[in-house]
Design a protein around this motif. Structure first.
Motif, PDB file in Angstrom:
ATOM      1  N   GLN A  33       0.836  -1.189   0.000  1.00 53.53           N
ATOM      2  CA  GLN A  33       0.000   0.000   0.000  1.00 53.53           C
ATOM      3  C   GLN A  33       0.874   1.243   0.000  1.00 53.53           C
ATOM      4  O   GLN A  33       1.839   1.343   0.764  1.00 53.53           O
ATOM      5  N   LEU A  34       0.539   2.166  -0.878  1.00 53.53           N
ATOM      6  CA  LEU A  34       1.226   3.445  -0.895  1.00 53.53           C
ATOM      7  C   LEU A  34       0.801   4.207   0.351  1.00 53.53           C
ATOM      8  O   LEU A  34      -0.384   4.313   0.637  1.00 53.53           O
ATOM      9  N   PRO A  35       1.754   4.682   1.151  1.00 53.08           N
ATOM     10  CA  PRO A  35       1.373   5.421   2.355  1.00 53.08           C
ATOM     11  C   PRO A  35       0.447   6.589   2.008  1.00 53.08           C
ATOM     12  O   PRO A  35       0.589   7.219   0.954  1.00 53.08           O
ATOM     13  N   GLU A  36      -0.495   6.857   2.904  1.00 53.29           N
ATOM     14  CA  GLU A  36      -1.442   7.943   2.673  1.00 53.29           C
ATOM     15  C   GLU A  36      -0.707   9.266   2.540  1.00 53.29           C
ATOM     16  O   GLU A  36       0.384   9.443   3.059  1.00 53.29           O
ATOM     17  N   ASN A  37      -1.317  10.177   1.843  1.00 50.92           N
ATOM     18  CA  ASN A  37      -0.778  11.519   1.607  1.00 50.92           C
ATOM     19  C   ASN A  37       0.517  11.509   0.805  1.00 50.92           C
ATOM     20  O   ASN A  37       1.315  12.430   0.919  1.00 50.92           O
ATOM     21  N   GLN A  38       0.746  10.448   0.024  1.00 50.45           N
ATOM     22  CA  GLN A  38       1.911  10.381  -0.850  1.00 50.45           C
ATOM     23  C   GLN A  38       1.467  10.685  -2.276  1.00 50.45           C
ATOM     24  O   GLN A  38       0.317  10.481  -2.630  1.00 50.45           O
ATOM     25  N   PRO A  39       2.403  11.142  -3.110  1.00 55.23           N
ATOM     26  CA  PRO A  39       2.044  11.372  -4.509  1.00 55.23           C
ATOM     27  C   PRO A  39       1.568  10.065  -5.143  1.00 55.23           C
ATOM     28  O   PRO A  39       2.281   9.070  -5.109  1.00 55.23           O
ATOM     29  N   GLN A  40       0.355  10.067  -5.628  1.00 58.15           N
ATOM     30  CA  GLN A  40      -0.174   8.875  -6.289  1.00 58.15           C
ATOM     31  C   GLN A  40      -0.011   9.051  -7.795  1.00 58.15           C
ATOM     32  O   GLN A  40      -0.960   9.020  -8.564  1.00 58.15           O
ATOM     33  N   ASN A  41       1.221   9.216  -8.188  1.00 57.26           N
ATOM     34  CA  ASN A  41       1.595   9.492  -9.560  1.00 57.26           C
ATOM     35  C   ASN A  41       2.572   8.410 -10.001  1.00 57.26           C
ATOM     36  O   ASN A  41       3.603   8.207  -9.346  1.00 57.26           O
ATOM     37  N   ILE A  42       2.281   7.736 -11.086  1.00 59.42           N
ATOM     38  CA  ILE A  42       3.095   6.599 -11.520  1.00 59.42           C
ATOM     39  C   ILE A  42       4.541   7.005 -11.806  1.00 59.42           C
ATOM     40  O   ILE A  42       5.474   6.260 -11.524  1.00 59.42           O
ATOM     41  N   ASP A  43       4.748   8.201 -12.327  1.00 58.91           N
ATOM     42  CA  ASP A  43       6.117   8.652 -12.623  1.00 58.91           C
ATOM     43  C   ASP A  43       6.920   8.849 -11.339  1.00 58.91           C
ATOM     44  O   ASP A  43       8.060   8.413 -11.234  1.00 58.91           O
ATOM     45  N   SER A  44       6.322   9.511 -10.336  1.00 62.23           N
ATOM     46  CA  SER A  44       7.005   9.740  -9.050  1.00 62.23           C
ATOM     47  C   SER A  44       7.317   8.431  -8.348  1.00 62.23           C
ATOM     48  O   SER A  44       8.415   8.250  -7.808  1.00 62.23           O
ATOM     49  N   VAL A  45       6.358   7.512  -8.359  1.00 66.51           N
ATOM     50  CA  VAL A  45       6.554   6.221  -7.686  1.00 66.51           C
ATOM     51  C   VAL A  45       7.646   5.421  -8.388  1.00 66.51           C
ATOM     52  O   VAL A  45       8.539   4.866  -7.738  1.00 66.51           O
ATOM     53  N   THR A  46       7.631   5.382  -9.708  1.00 68.90           N
ATOM     54  CA  THR A  46       8.646   4.632 -10.464  1.00 68.90           C
ATOM     55  C   THR A  46      10.037   5.212 -10.218  1.00 68.90           C
ATOM     56  O   THR A  46      10.994   4.469  -9.978  1.00 68.90           O
ATOM     57  N   ARG A  47      10.155   6.524 -10.246  1.00 70.23           N
ATOM     58  CA  ARG A  47      11.455   7.162  -9.975  1.00 70.23           C
ATOM     59  C   ARG A  47      11.932   6.838  -8.554  1.00 70.23           C
ATOM     60  O   ARG A  47      13.106   6.556  -8.339  1.00 70.23           O
ATOM     61  N   ALA A  48      11.026   6.902  -7.593  1.00 69.92           N
ATOM     62  CA  ALA A  48      11.408   6.639  -6.195  1.00 69.92           C
ATOM     63  C   ALA A  48      11.961   5.224  -6.040  1.00 69.92           C
ATOM     64  O   ALA A  48      12.910   5.004  -5.296  1.00 69.92           O
ATOM     65  N   ILE A  49      11.387   4.273  -6.755  1.00 67.68           N
ATOM     66  CA  ILE A  49      11.815   2.872  -6.634  1.00 67.68           C
ATOM     67  C   ILE A  49      13.115   2.603  -7.382  1.00 67.68           C
ATOM     68  O   ILE A  49      14.008   1.935  -6.859  1.00 67.68           O
ATOM     69  N   PHE A  50      13.258   3.141  -8.590  1.00 70.40           N
ATOM     70  CA  PHE A  50      14.382   2.746  -9.443  1.00 70.40           C
ATOM     71  C   PHE A  50      15.546   3.728  -9.489  1.00 70.40           C
ATOM     72  O   PHE A  50      16.605   3.392 -10.001  1.00 70.40           O
ATOM     73  N   LEU A  51      15.384   4.939  -8.951  1.00 70.55           N
ATOM     74  CA  LEU A  51      16.497   5.886  -8.965  1.00 70.55           C
ATOM     75  C   LEU A  51      17.253   5.956  -7.651  1.00 70.55           C
ATOM     76  O   LEU A  51      18.390   6.404  -7.613  1.00 70.55           O
ATOM     77  N   ARG A  52      16.625   5.536  -6.575  1.00 72.66           N
ATOM     78  CA  ARG A  52      17.275   5.609  -5.260  1.00 72.66           C
ATOM     79  C   ARG A  52      17.307   4.239  -4.614  1.00 72.66           C
ATOM     80  O   ARG A  52      16.699   4.013  -3.575  1.00 72.66           O
ATOM     81  N   MET A  53      18.032   3.354  -5.230  1.00 76.69           N
ATOM     82  CA  MET A  53      18.131   2.000  -4.698  1.00 76.69           C
ATOM     83  C   MET A  53      19.066   1.984  -3.486  1.00 76.69           C
ATOM     84  O   MET A  53      19.996   2.778  -3.422  1.00 76.69           O
ATOM     85  N   PRO A  54      18.822   1.058  -2.559  1.00 74.10           N
ATOM     86  CA  PRO A  54      19.759   0.913  -1.437  1.00 74.10           C
ATOM     87  C   PRO A  54      21.167   0.630  -1.959  1.00 74.10           C
ATOM     88  O   PRO A  54      21.341  -0.006  -2.998  1.00 74.10           O
ATOM     89  N   GLN A  55      22.173   1.102  -1.218  1.00 76.93           N
ATOM     90  CA  GLN A  55      23.565   0.946  -1.651  1.00 76.93           C
ATOM     91  C   GLN A  55      23.943  -0.509  -1.867  1.00 76.93           C
ATOM     92  O   GLN A  55      24.716  -0.820  -2.777  1.00 76.93           O
ATOM     93  N   TRP A  56      23.424  -1.423  -1.045  1.00 86.16           N
ATOM     94  CA  TRP A  56      23.801  -2.819  -1.195  1.00 86.16           C
ATOM     95  C   TRP A  56      23.277  -3.383  -2.516  1.00 86.16           C
ATOM     96  O   TRP A  56      23.916  -4.243  -3.122  1.00 86.16           O
TER      97      TRP A  56
END
Length: 180
Positions: A33-56
């Protein structure tokens, strides 16, 4: 902050990834579940997942590139990166992943290589006032090298994808709360 719970599910019938390859040798999907009050925008969510991966995870991808280089497998993509907050369009890249297709609430990333083809779909599903993020992955092996390559990848993939999903949504949460 509420803990982000990721659960493994079947690939939704509506997923672009599910119908993108002629044959599927591996498939999985994860949902949270996307936390409440978060941008419900597919572009923002995709960037958040694939541009800021954990260092490991970034380190594992670097190790993967060193190991597969002698086999002639792709280690990078030559695609124009998507900049800023522009809409992610087919033919651009999000990090090391090429955008292949999109629709209003879904973006499909992927690559075709000599050993295997893969697709990763990031999809927003809205129901009863909640928004869910679903990541679906499908893989088609092109030869024995693809099958051999995926043996060690499969168990790691099932750890990496939920971690990327959690990390991405935590980044969205911290960015929203800090006003960035």
């Amino acid at each position: 902050m509420r803990e982000i719970v990721v659960q493994e599910i079947d690939i939704p019938n509506t997923s672009l990834a599910g119908c993108s390859l002629t044959h599927i040798d591996f498939a999985d999907a994860f949902k949270c579940q996307l936390p409440e009050n978060q941008p419900q925008n597919i572009d923002s969510v995709t960037r958040a997942i694939f541009l800021r991966m954990p260092q490991w995870i970034t380190a594992l991808l670097g190790l993967r590139n060193v190991i597969v280089r002698p086999f002639g497998l792709k280690i990078s993509i030559d695609i124009e990166p998507s900049y800023g907050q522009d809409e992610l369009k087919p033919g651009t890249a999000v990090g090391v992943f090429e955008v292949l297709n999109r629709r209003l609430d879904e973006i499909m990333l992927g690559e075709d290589d000599k050993h295997l083809n893969y697709r990763v779909s990031v999809q927003l599903e809205r129901e009863e006032g909640k928004c869910w993020v679903i990541i679906s992955t499908v893989v088609k092996f092109n030869n024995w090298l693809g099958r051999a390559y995926f043996v060690p990848i499969k168990p790691v993939h099932k750890i990496i994808l939920p971690a990327m999903l959690r990390n991405g949504l935590e980044n969205l949460t911290s960015n929203a709360s800090s006003g960035t």
